[in-house]
Structure formats: C-alpha cells, structure tokens
Design a protein around this motif. Structure first.
Motif, PDB file in Angstrom:
ATOM      1  N   ARG A  78       0.727  -1.203  -0.031  1.00  0.00           N
ATOM      2  CA  ARG A  78      -0.116   0.048   0.135  1.00  0.00           C
ATOM      3  C   ARG A  78       0.915   1.317   0.123  1.00  0.00           C
ATOM      4  O   ARG A  78       1.785   1.368   0.525  1.00  0.00           O
ATOM      5  CB  ARG A  78      -0.743   0.078   1.232  1.00  0.00           C
ATOM      6  N   ARG A  79       0.290   2.410  -0.340  1.00  0.00           N
ATOM      7  CA  ARG A  79       0.648   3.554  -0.540  1.00  0.00           C
ATOM      8  C   ARG A  79       0.675   4.285   0.956  1.00  0.00           C
ATOM      9  O   ARG A  79      -0.355   4.305   1.502  1.00  0.00           O
ATOM     10  CB  ARG A  79       0.152   4.514  -1.424  1.00  0.00           C
ATOM     11  N   LEU A 133       5.621   3.286  -1.033  1.00  0.00           N
ATOM     12  CA  LEU A 133       4.778   2.181  -0.801  1.00  0.00           C
ATOM     13  C   LEU A 133       5.778   1.181   0.150  1.00  0.00           C
ATOM     14  O   LEU A 133       6.791   1.246   0.264  1.00  0.00           O
ATOM     15  CB  LEU A 133       4.832   1.362  -2.267  1.00  0.00           C
ATOM     16  N   THR A 144       9.722  -2.041   0.894  1.00  0.00           N
ATOM     17  CA  THR A 144       9.530  -0.743   0.448  1.00  0.00           C
ATOM     18  C   THR A 144      10.079  -0.368  -0.749  1.00  0.00           C
ATOM     19  O   THR A 144      11.161  -1.055  -1.251  1.00  0.00           O
ATOM     20  CB  THR A 144       9.892   0.162   1.625  1.00  0.00           C
ATOM     21  N   ALA A 157       3.084  -2.452  -8.047  1.00  0.00           N
ATOM     22  CA  ALA A 157       2.284  -1.536  -7.367  1.00  0.00           C
ATOM     23  C   ALA A 157       3.211  -0.058  -7.790  1.00  0.00           C
ATOM     24  O   ALA A 157       2.393   0.979  -7.838  1.00  0.00           O
ATOM     25  CB  ALA A 157       2.535  -1.638  -5.645  1.00  0.00           C
ATOM     26  N   ALA A 159       1.247   3.063  -9.251  1.00  0.00           N
ATOM     27  CA  ALA A 159       1.308   4.599  -8.400  1.00  0.00           C
ATOM     28  C   ALA A 159       1.911   5.429  -9.666  1.00  0.00           C
ATOM     29  O   ALA A 159       1.516   6.656  -9.593  1.00  0.00           O
ATOM     30  CB  ALA A 159       2.197   4.528  -7.165  1.00  0.00           C
TER      31      ALA A 159
END
Length: 176
Positions: free
Chosen positions: A8-9, A66, A78, A116, A120
């Motif tokens: 997730r962000r 992230l 990350t 991801a 993003a």
C-alpha cells in the motif's frame, strides 16, 4: 507468492510514523550486503535521518512511498517513486530504494512492490520510469522479468557496503 502480504501507499500524513520501522528495513538490507547508498557499519541515526528526509519528501508530494506489510502489520519491504523531476521531465519518475528484509525474500514481495510502483507512477501521470541496480544481482533479474529494459552498465559506479567497487546497471520502463 505470499498472499499474506499487503502492498500500500503511505500517505503524506502518516509517513513520519514509518521512520523507525523503515530504518529497521534499511539496516537489515545494508547489513545483508545491499548496495543502496549506505556503507557498513550503518548507524541507526543514519537510517533514521534518511527516512526522515523521505517522509518530508512524501509530505511535499515529491515522493511516493509504498510499503509491503505482512499479516501482523510488520513492514517487510518498501519502494519509492521520486516524482519531483526537472521542468522538462514532468512525465518521468525514478524508482528508488527497493528493499525487502532478508527473512521475507523469495516470496514475490519485490515483484508486488514493483507492480504497485508502476500503478502509482501511472496514477501520478508518469510514463517513463528509470532505476539503477548492482550489476549481476538478484534485483537485476527481477527488473528484467518485470519488463524493464537495460540501458547499460557503468563499471565501478558505486561501492558495496563493505567498500568493494561494483558496476551498476541502468534500466528504463515505458508505461502504457
């Protein structure tokens, strides 16, 4: 692939709350030999200072942060997307500090973080991504499998954490 991992962000208002945890990730990776701009021995103060600067960059919308978290909420990986670029490069972003703690490697976490990051970057209006990595390392193979194109290799570009010179491979990815 580990299905118990959530990527997730991290929001601008919560990035500072991740500094200590991300410092642990950075220290683990550097102590494991990752050439990610830091030398051994890496102090906790150095790691905290780095992530404090990152958190400020997230708060200023200069970076996207992230994280990959396990089922217990522990950060195991990350990656960052540096979206603040020169005026003539509004379409480009740099992918930086793709880190996965040693105990969580080979579970597909890096692959999920990179996917991801693509999403993003697209959401931020970016169409060209660039990154660099140690030549011959596991990350180089990861990026190739994820559709990144090799640009070239610069010998003796950086140092490994133990001070040994290493070559660096540069990659780009054109997002659809």
């Amino acid at each position: 692939m580990n299905e118990n991992i959530t990527v997730r962000r991290v929001g601008a208002n919560e990035a500072s709350g991740y500094i200590e945890t991300l410092a642990d990730v950075l220290i683990d990776c550097v102590e494991g030999g990752a050439s990610v701009s830091f030398m051994l021995p890496i102090s906790r103060a150095t790691a905290v200072e780095f992530w404090t600067r990152v958190a400020h960059g997230v708060a200023r919308n200069e970076r996207i942060l992230l994280v990959a978290e396990d089922a217990k909420g522990n950060v195991v990986g990350t990656v960052q997307i540096v979206v603040d670029q020169p005026e003539n490069q509004p379409h480009r972003a740099d992918v930086a500090k793709m880190l996965v703690v040693r105990r969580a490697r080979r579970q597909g976490i890096a692959q999920r973080l990179m996917a991801a990051a693509d999403d993003a970057a697209r959401a931020a209006g970016k169409s060209v991504l660039v990154l660099d990595t140690v030549t011959g390392g596991d990350a180089e193979r990861l990026y190739e499998r994820a559709g990144w194109q090799r640009v070239g290799v610069v010998p003796n570009y950086a140092l490994m954490p133990d001070g040994t010179p290493c070559a660096t491979t540069f990659f780009h990815k054109q997002l659809a």
